[in-house]
Design an enzyme around this catalytic site. Structure first.
Site, PDB file in Angstrom:
ATOM      1  N   ASP A   1      -5.253   2.703 -15.826  1.00  0.00           N
ATOM      2  CA  ASP A   1      -4.213   3.236 -14.938  1.00  0.00           C
ATOM      3  C   ASP A   1      -3.186   4.009 -15.757  1.00  0.00           C
ATOM      4  O   ASP A   1      -3.075   3.787 -16.968  1.00  0.00           O
ATOM      5  CB  ASP A   1      -3.521   2.068 -14.185  1.00  0.00           C
ATOM      6  CG  ASP A   1      -2.905   2.509 -12.868  1.00  0.00           C
ATOM      7  OD1 ASP A   1      -2.111   3.470 -12.862  1.00  0.00           O
ATOM      8  OD2 ASP A   1      -3.218   1.896 -11.825  1.00  0.00           O
TER       9      ASP A   1
ATOM     10  N   TYR B   1      -5.678  15.967   0.449  1.00  0.00           N
ATOM     11  CA  TYR B   1      -6.132  14.571   0.321  1.00  0.00           C
ATOM     12  C   TYR B   1      -7.428  14.349   1.103  1.00  0.00           C
ATOM     13  O   TYR B   1      -8.408  13.810   0.571  1.00  0.00           O
ATOM     14  CB  TYR B   1      -5.028  13.648   0.841  1.00  0.00           C
ATOM     15  CG  TYR B   1      -5.351  12.173   0.773  1.00  0.00           C
ATOM     16  CD1 TYR B   1      -5.268  11.480  -0.425  1.00  0.00           C
ATOM     17  CD2 TYR B   1      -5.723  11.463   1.923  1.00  0.00           C
ATOM     18  CE1 TYR B   1      -5.550  10.110  -0.483  1.00  0.00           C
ATOM     19  CE2 TYR B   1      -5.997  10.109   1.874  1.00  0.00           C
ATOM     20  CZ  TYR B   1      -5.911   9.433   0.669  1.00  0.00           C
ATOM     21  OH  TYR B   1      -6.202   8.086   0.619  1.00  0.00           O
TER      22      TYR B   1
HETATM   23  N1  LIG Z   1      -3.329   2.270   1.258  1.00  0.00           N
HETATM   24  C1  LIG Z   1      -4.074   2.881   2.167  1.00  0.00           C
HETATM   25  O1  LIG Z   1      -3.794   2.837   3.383  1.00  0.00           O
HETATM   26  C2  LIG Z   1      -5.306   3.627   1.762  1.00  0.00           C
HETATM   27  C3  LIG Z   1      -6.160   4.089   2.768  1.00  0.00           C
HETATM   28  C4  LIG Z   1      -7.310   4.779   2.419  1.00  0.00           C
HETATM   29  C5  LIG Z   1      -7.602   5.008   1.089  1.00  0.00           C
HETATM   30  N2  LIG Z   1      -6.749   4.547   0.118  1.00  0.00           N
HETATM   31  C6  LIG Z   1      -7.126   4.822  -1.264  1.00  0.00           C
HETATM   32  O2  LIG Z   1      -7.127   3.621  -2.001  1.00  0.00           O
HETATM   33  C7  LIG Z   1      -6.854   3.905  -3.366  1.00  0.00           C
HETATM   34  C8  LIG Z   1      -5.756   2.994  -3.853  1.00  0.00           C
HETATM   35  O3  LIG Z   1      -4.579   3.261  -3.111  1.00  0.00           O
HETATM   36  P1  LIG Z   1      -3.416   2.191  -2.949  1.00  0.00           P
HETATM   37  O4  LIG Z   1      -3.031   2.222  -1.530  1.00  0.00           O
HETATM   38  O5  LIG Z   1      -3.774   0.912  -3.596  1.00  0.00           O
HETATM   39  O6  LIG Z   1      -2.253   2.962  -3.752  1.00  0.00           O
HETATM   40  P2  LIG Z   1      -1.277   2.494  -4.923  1.00  0.00           P
HETATM   41  O7  LIG Z   1      -0.300   3.607  -5.058  1.00  0.00           O
HETATM   42  O8  LIG Z   1      -0.765   1.119  -4.674  1.00  0.00           O
HETATM   43  O9  LIG Z   1      -2.239   2.438  -6.209  1.00  0.00           O
HETATM   44  C9  LIG Z   1      -2.803   3.584  -6.757  1.00  0.00           C
HETATM   45  C10 LIG Z   1      -2.901   3.404  -8.263  1.00  0.00           C
HETATM   46  O10 LIG Z   1      -3.559   4.566  -8.801  1.00  0.00           O
HETATM   47  C11 LIG Z   1      -2.883   4.888 -10.004  1.00  0.00           C
HETATM   48  N3  LIG Z   1      -3.087   6.286 -10.373  1.00  0.00           N
HETATM   49  C12 LIG Z   1      -2.565   7.388  -9.775  1.00  0.00           C
HETATM   50  N4  LIG Z   1      -2.924   8.494 -10.433  1.00  0.00           N
HETATM   51  C13 LIG Z   1      -3.690   8.083 -11.472  1.00  0.00           C
HETATM   52  C14 LIG Z   1      -4.344   8.762 -12.515  1.00  0.00           C
HETATM   53  N5  LIG Z   1      -4.275  10.109 -12.641  1.00  0.00           N
HETATM   54  N6  LIG Z   1      -5.051   8.038 -13.416  1.00  0.00           N
HETATM   55  C15 LIG Z   1      -5.113   6.687 -13.315  1.00  0.00           C
HETATM   56  N7  LIG Z   1      -4.505   5.988 -12.354  1.00  0.00           N
HETATM   57  C16 LIG Z   1      -3.793   6.680 -11.439  1.00  0.00           C
HETATM   58  C17 LIG Z   1      -1.418   4.595  -9.717  1.00  0.00           C
HETATM   59  O11 LIG Z   1      -0.663   4.478 -10.927  1.00  0.00           O
HETATM   60  C18 LIG Z   1      -1.526   3.294  -8.946  1.00  0.00           C
HETATM   61  O12 LIG Z   1      -1.483   2.169  -9.801  1.00  0.00           O
HETATM   62  C19 LIG Z   1      -6.504   5.388  -3.434  1.00  0.00           C
HETATM   63  O13 LIG Z   1      -7.653   6.109  -3.845  1.00  0.00           O
HETATM   64  C20 LIG Z   1      -6.146   5.725  -2.000  1.00  0.00           C
HETATM   65  O14 LIG Z   1      -6.372   7.083  -1.708  1.00  0.00           O
HETATM   66  C21 LIG Z   1      -5.617   3.870   0.417  1.00  0.00           C
END
Ligand SMILES: NC(=O)c1ccc[n+]([C@@H]2O[C@H](COP(=O)([O-])OP(=O)(O)OC[C@H]3O[C@@H](n4cnc5c(N)ncnc54)[C@H](O)[C@@H]3O)[C@@H](O)[C@H]2O)c1
Length: 265
Positions: free
Chosen positions: A39, A151
Site C-alpha cells: 500500500d 472510475y
Molecule cells: N467501498 C465501496 O463501496 C467499494 C465499492 C466497489 C468497489 N470498491 C473497490 O474496493 C477497493 C478498496 O476500496 P475501499 O473502499 O476499501 O477503499 P479504501 O480507501 O478504504 O482503501 C483503498 C486502499 O488503496 C490504497 N491505494 C490507493 N492508491 C494506491 C496505490 N497507487 N498503490 C497502492 N495502494 C493504493 C489506499 O492507500 C487505501 O489503503 C477499491 O478498488 C475500490 O474501488 C469499493
C-alpha cells in the site's frame, strides 16, 4: 497451488492498509496465512497479533518496479506466492465535459493499470506452482455513475482483464476471478454514507437495506482464492446486498393496481 489451505497460504494484498484490503488481510491472518501487505498508506495496527506472518511494504501499484520488488520479496522471504488480492483503488472524477486528462489518468492508472501490473508480477511469481488471483472490481463496471466515467471505465476494464488473465494463466494452474462490491462502508465511501438524504435513496435500491461491511467482501475474496473455488476461473461474484436486482423501477404499486383492475373485470 490453486487450492492451498488458508493456514499455509502466502498471499499478497494490495490496498492492505484500509477498508476492504485491510479486512482481507485481517481475515487471512486470522486463518493462519502469511501476508505481504502492499500500500502507499501506512499500515497502522495491521498485523499486530500475527508476529512473523505480516510484512507491510510501501508499494505504489502504478509503479512496475514496486510490484516486481514486492512479489520478488514474497518468493525470497517465504519461498512461494499462493494467492494475490488486488484491492487498491481510488476514485477521482468530474462531469465528462469538465474531466481533466490528468484526473482521468490518475483514476484509470490506479484502478486499471495497477491491476494489470499487479497481475503481471503476481503471475510471474506463481508460474511454477500455480495460484489464485482475486481482483476487486465494482458494480460500477456495469452501472455508470454521474462524474464517475473514469472510475467506471477503469472497473469495466478490470472485468475484461480478469477474463483475459484467467484465459492466459490457466495453463500455469493460476485461477483469476473478480469480486464486484456494491456500496461498502469504508473510508472511501464515508462522505456518501454519512449523507442521510443520499443514503435514504440508496437504501431504497438495496434490497438488503444497508451498505455492506468490508468483511462481507473479504469473505467472498477468500472463497474465490481458496480450495472451495478450485474449478472457478474468469468469474465475477457480485457482493451488493441485491442492488444489482433493482435497476428496474419498483413496480409493486403498479402491480397491485393491475391486480385490482383484474378483480373488477
Ligand atoms: N467501498 C465501496 O463501496 C467499494 C465499492 C466497489 C468497489 N470498491 C473497490 O474496493 C477497493 C478498496 O476500496 P475501499 O473502499 O476499501 O477503499 P479504501 O480507501 O478504504 O482503501 C483503498 C486502499 O488503496 C490504497 N491505494 C490507493 N492508491 C494506491 C496505490 N497507487 N498503490 C497502492 N495502494 C493504493 C489506499 O492507500 C487505501 O489503503 C477499491 O478498488 C475500490 O474501488 C469499493
Amino acid at each position: 497451488m490453486a487450492g492451498t489451505r488458508e493456514d499455509q497460504m502466502v498471499a499478497i494484498v494490495t490496498g492492505a492498509a484500509s477498508g476492504i484490503g485491510r479486512s482481507v488481510t485481517e481475515m487471512l491472518l486470522a486463518r493462519g496465512a502469511t501476508v505481504i501487505g502492499a500500500d502507499v498508506s501506512p499500515f497502522s495496527g495491521v498485523g499486530v497479533g500475527s508476529p512473523g506472518r505480516f510484512v507491510g511494504r510501501r508499494v505504489d501499484v502504478t509503479v512496475e518496479e514496486d510490484l516486481r520488488a514486492a512479489t520478488g520479496a514474497a518468493l525470497e522471504e517465504f519461498g512461494r506466492l499462493d494467492a494475490a488480492f488486488n484491492v487498491a483503488g481510488v476514485s477521482r472524477g468530474a462531469p465528462l465535459m469538465d474531466l481533466d486528462e490528468d484526473v482521468w489518468d490518475f483514476t484509470v492508472d490506479r484502478v486499471l493499470k495497477g491491476v494489470f501490473l499487479s497481475i503481471k508480477h503476481e503471475a510471474r511469481a506463481m508460474r511454477e506452482t500455480g495460484g489464485a488471483i482475486v481482483n476487486v472490481s465494482s458494480i460500477n463496471s456495469r452501472v455508470p455513475m454521474y462524474t464517475g466515467a473514469a472510475y467506471a471505465s477503469g472497473k469495466a476494464g478490470v472485468e475484461m482483464l480478469t477474463r483475459s488473465a484467467a484465459l492466459e494463466l490457466a495453463p500455469y494452474g493460476i485461477r483469476v476471478n473478480a469480486v464486484q462490491p456494491g456500496l461498502i462502508d469504508t473510508p472511501l465511501t464515508q462522505r456518501r454514507i454519512t449523507d442521510h438524504a443520499l443514503m435514504e435513496d440508496w437504501r431504497r435500491r438495496i434490497p438488503l437495506d444497508r451498505p455492506g461491511k468490508p468483511a462481507e467482501v473479504a469473505s467472498a475474496c477468500l472463497f474465490l482464492a481458496g480450495e472451495s473455488a478450485s474449478y472457478i476461473t474468469g468469474a465475477s461474484l457480485i457482493v451488493d446486498g441485491g442492488w444489482d436486482l433493482t435497476s428496474y423501477p419498483d413496480l409493486r404499486s403498479a402491480a397491485s393496481s393491475t391486480d385490482r383492475a383484474k378483480a373488477l373485470d
